[in-house]
Write an enzyme that holds these catalytic residues in place. Structure first.
Site, PDB file in Angstrom:
ATOM      1  N   ASP A 186      -8.460   3.255  -3.187  1.00 37.75           N
ATOM      2  CA  ASP A 186      -9.909   3.667  -2.020  1.00 37.75           C
ATOM      3  C   ASP A 186     -11.095   4.631  -2.724  1.00 37.75           C
ATOM      4  OD1 ASP A 186      -8.182   3.047  -0.073  1.00 37.75           O
ATOM      5  OD2 ASP A 186      -7.425   4.530   0.144  1.00 37.75           O
ATOM      6  N   ASP A 212       1.083  -1.284  -0.137  1.00 34.28           N
ATOM      7  CA  ASP A 212       0.097  -0.401   0.012  1.00 34.28           C
ATOM      8  C   ASP A 212       0.749   1.469   0.278  1.00 34.28           C
ATOM      9  OD1 ASP A 212      -2.010   1.615   0.756  1.00 34.28           O
ATOM     10  OD2 ASP A 212      -2.401   1.298   2.629  1.00 34.28           O
ATOM     11  N   GLU A 271       3.263   5.205  -3.951  1.00 38.27           N
ATOM     12  CA  GLU A 271       2.541   6.175  -4.873  1.00 38.27           C
ATOM     13  C   GLU A 271       4.603   7.049  -4.740  1.00 38.27           C
ATOM     14  OE1 GLU A 271       0.908   5.652  -2.575  1.00 38.27           O
ATOM     15  OE2 GLU A 271      -0.595   5.114  -3.854  1.00 38.27           O
TER      16      GLU A 271
END
Ligand code: MIG
Length: 849
Positions: free
Chosen positions: A507, A428, A431
């Site tokens: 999300d 997760d 980025e």
């Protein structure tokens, strides 16, 4: 037609951007994200080919002093086009898997104004003044050409590589990886690629998590693909400004793209995944249902798992979100979660996946921080000191995954998770996300990676961060679980990340829009070479009501990666959960019905994924993938193909109890629930109360299914049900292996080809051919030929042995060489021994001899 999407960077400060490859790393590098820098169309420099030099695999073009051009032929249907600074080499990004190609046969011809390269499939016509390229098919039809109305169709504008291509209003565009929006066809869109943590994204969010600079054009029923191998933030104006052209460009880096000719979409995807690599077979347990929540307590993880069993809803996997760590320190365990994991693994049939973030807590004495610091493993700020930014653990360091030694080190820490019982890893925040509004939730742009003598600016590396973390994670399995199949799930990708990981789509909102968006998102991800994809079932941000959850689980079970996952409550005790039973009995029953269906369809899903590993084909397919000849399918995104034979047409609207379904041309469609048949090329309205998901099966297909299990591997596959929808002839090539180790790569698998044939109106035959028989572990004893929509047979026999009529489908399952006809449903069940060598004949209408 023009759709303008909102940029999350809209309010950022405008600053000039300096790229890494064109200008060297410099103090001019800006530290902040910026609003999109539009390409200055008045500032394009026309390139003119001065001379052409033939090379082994194409040509080198001399543009005079500043730039060189290359056209390389990689295959009959793949050309690589690049323009680089004089003397510079064309770089492969880490997204590329295949760098060595056997040059296809080609001819090269100087035609004066043009220079032409011709393979067996395409001709590349290079225009010399101004420079431009167009592609023709082998019959001389134009596939795609440059657009030079702005004076130059390709080159660099202020360091930004750009390409303009011509288009016509009927051309459709697909791909671009993961893109928000309520459309499949991206014509008219402005697309940007810059991996972004985008909590609760909606249809207008321009930047979400993944950057795959690959798209397809479909025109005159023929498809081609363009893969712009540039990792910088890049932009795609897909006929957003005019119906006559589209263009793409990047903030920096090289101009280097691959042109792939189809004409089938499937050919383009297959070749694209030759370049960037194929997805590898995951272990079968990952195809079961997963359940997850951010902020499950340790006890809840065990309770929820147990409740699934108590309620007889199949489940394979529980996820451990960041709560299991001590103070969000990576590779540490809170004792209660470690115990919960041990307990979960002591229960029958559960696997566990743990989240792992990249941000390493800055804390002396914490082993990971100390080791990374001692070895200089962190990404750097512009001033050369390790970059520090806040994430969950507070101030954090960011591993520099561009370095192989860091990836190796990272991989080597995973024993801490594996030893505790973790089976799969979920990456997760890669980025990388940083809780810093000033830098738009990532690192400053002038942060850098790599070595002092070979720096890679964040502007270039950003979109690769997740890719390399996924690679490191994948390697952890090879290190600690050799022979087992890795399972990595990631939020961020670049082209080629499918080699290492599955993707979940971040999300999403628990809203009807969020539900609807899952379809086009999954489809375009699939068309971009990533077959194992899925979104949080029920949505992540917010909570669905029972109706929305029921509609969501109905399609969620068809997502290759199927996980119910939801946001933390933020400590609000009034917020309800998102487990199937919290919405009341009706929704619980609906969930069970559809999860059971998924588990029945597992042999089919597994076979579809196996094909994906060979051809890159998506499992969750838009109709156009399959029905390219039928132009009505080009914009359809509210229906999808689950593999080659099943079409799903879900209800996506609150309160709706019916749905309009388009049945593509050229097929007869069978209602999966009622057996009713429809000719294609029309739209029908189907009733769909809350418990009903409209599903249609292609006539003349076989779908391999099995009995429901509460988890994969609960019961060996002894009886394979061949769910057959026959008109004329149906075939299926069935693949089987051990479903968990890598031994299939050494050839340990079986392939059996089934053919069910209607000889005439009185005889249907079944035959099998064991094409490959190298998997000795098979438990298959029998097949149940389930013939839908048929009549009562008078006799079933194989060679001289007559099959015995019995009185129920269950009885058929138990005894070989038996059959049963269900008169209410017009279904015939025949139990055929797996080693049946003879043709099985089914006789109808007193035709028994
Ligand atoms: O900032 O780990 O997308 O699935 O539950 C939020 C907590 C961090 C974002 C992920 C989500 C996960 C959550 N994470």
């Amino acid at each position: 037609m023009k759709k303008i999407k909102k940029s999350i960077f809209a309010v950022a400060i405008a600053t000039a951007l300096v790229s890494t490859s064109i200008a060297p790393y410099s103090a001019l590098a800006v530290d902040k994200p910026h609003p999109e820098i539009p390409l200055d169309k008045d500032n394009l420099e026309q390139l003119v080919v001065q001379s052409v030099e033939r090379t082994d695999n194409g040509v080198k073009l001399d543009f005079g002093s500043e730039y060189d051009g290359y056209v390389n032929l990689l295959e009959d249907d793949i050309a690589q086009i690049s323009i680089v600074e004089d003397g510079e080499k064309v770089k492969h990004s880490p997204g590329i898997e295949k760098t060595e190609w056997d040059t296809p046969e080609f001819s090269a011809q100087d035609e004066g104004d043009t220079y032409q390269l011709e393979t067996a499939e395409i001709t590349v016509v290079i225009n010399k003044a101004p420079y431009g390229v167009k592609f023709l098919d082998k019959d001389g039809n134009l596939i795609n050409e440059d657009y030079s109305e702005f004076g130059s169709s390709a080159g660099y504008e202020d360091g930004k590589p750009y390409v303009f291509r011509e288009t016509t209003p009927d051309e459709a565009f697909y791909g671009f990886g993961e893109q928000a929006g309520l459309e499949l066809n991206k014509r008219g869109d402005s697309i940007g690629l810059w991996n972004t943590d985008s909590y609760g994204y909606n249809k207008d969010t321009k930047y979400i998590y993944v950057s795959i600079p690959f798209f397809m054009g479909l025109k005159d029923k023929k498809a081609y693909g363009i893969f712009f191998d540039n990792t910088h933030r890049s932009y795609y104006e897909m006929a957003s400004e005019s119906d006559d052209y589209y263009y793409f460009y990047a903030d920096g880096g090289q101009l280097n793209y691959y042109f792939i000719y189809g004409p089938e979409i499937s050919d383009v995807v297959s070749q694209y995944t030759e370049i960037t690599g194929k997805f590898n077979l995951p272990p079968e347990w990952t195809l079961g249902l997963h359940q997850s929540k951010w902020e499950y307590t340790a006890d809840e993880i065990v309770e929820v798992a147990q409740t699934y069993r108590d309620k007889n809803i199949p489940l394979d996997v529980m996820h451990f979100d960041i709560d299991y760590m001590q103070d969000y320190k990576l590779f540490t365990w809170e004792e209660d979660y470690k115990q919960a994991l041990a307990e979960l693994k002591s229960m029958e049939g559960f696997h566990a996946i743990a989240i792992n973030d990249p941000a390493v807590k800055k804390e002396e004495g914490y082993f990971l921080y100390d080791e990374g610091t001692a070895n200089d493993y962190w990404a750097k700020s512009a001033d050369g000191t390790p970059f520090v930014g806040p994430v969950w653990p507070g101030d954090s360091m960011f591993p520099d995954f561009s370095k192989e030694e860091v990836r190796d080190w990272w991989a080597s820490k995973h024993n801490i998770l594996f030893d505790a019982g973790i089976d799969g890893i979920w990456n997760d925040m890669n980025e990388p996300a940083v809780f810093e509004a000033e830098y738009y939730w990532t690192m400053p742009l002038d942060a850098y990676f790599g070595y002092e003598d070979n720096k890679i600016l964040h502007t270039e590396y950003h979109n690769l961060y997740g890719h390399h973390e996924a690679e490191a994670t994948y390697n952890a399995f090879e290190l600690y679980k050799p022979g087992e199949r890795p399972f990595v799930l990631t939020r961020d990708m670049y082209a080629g990340s499918q080699r290492y990981s599955a993707l979940w789509t971040g999300d999403q909102n628990s809203s009807w829009e969020g539900l609807e968006m899952t379809l086009p998102v999954n489809m375009n991800v699939g068309l971009s070479g990533v077959p194992m994809v899925g979104g949080d079932i029920g949505g992540f941000a917010g909570r669905p009501d029972g109706e929305l959850f029921a509609r969501w689980i109905q399609i969620g079970v068809f997502e290759p990666f199927a996980r119910i996952h939801y946001d933390s409550d933020g400590g609000d005790p009034r917020v309800i959960g998102q487990e199937p039973w919290v919405f009341g009995q009706e929704v619980e029953d609906i969930t069970r019905k559809y999860v059971n269906l998924r588990y029945q369809l597992l042999p089919y899903l597994y076979n579809e994924l196996q094909e994906a590993t060979e051809t890159g084909k998506p499992v969750y397919q838009p109709l156009v993938y399959h029905f390219q000849e039928d132009e009505n399918t080009y914009d359809i995104y509210k229906q999808f193909m689950f593999g080659d034979n099943i079409m799903v047409a879900p209800v996506l609207e609150q309160g709706a109890t019916s749905v309009d379904v388009y049945l593509p041309k050229g097929e007869t469609w069978v209602d999966f629930w009622t057996g009713e048949k429809y000719e294609g090329n029309k739209t029908i309205t189907v009733q769909a109360e809350l418990d009903h998901l409209p599903i249609f099966v292609k006539q003349d297909s076989i779908i391999p299914t099995r009995e429901v299990q509460q988890y994969t591997g609960e019961k060996p596959l002894e009886n394979l049900v061949l769910d057959t929808y026959l008109n004329d002839q149906a075939t299926y090539s069935f693949y089987e292996d051990d479903a968990q180790t890598q031994s299939y790569q050494d050839g340990e698998y079986n392939v059996t080809n089934f053919t069910v044939n209607k000889q005439n109106k009185n005889i249907v035959t079944f035959e099998q051919e064991k094409e490959v028989q190298n998997y000795k572990g098979t438990k298959l004893k029998s097949y149940t030929l389930k013939l839908n929509n048929t009549e009562k047979p008078s006799k079933v026999q194989a060679a001289s042995s007559k099959y015995k009529a019995v009185s129920s489908a269950e009885a058929v399952k138990e005894t070989s060489e038996t059959y049963f006809f269900n008169e209410e449903e017009n279904i015939l069940y025949v139990n055929i021994p797996a080693d049946e060598k003879h043709k099985v004949q089914v006789f109808f209408n007193g035709n028994a001899r």
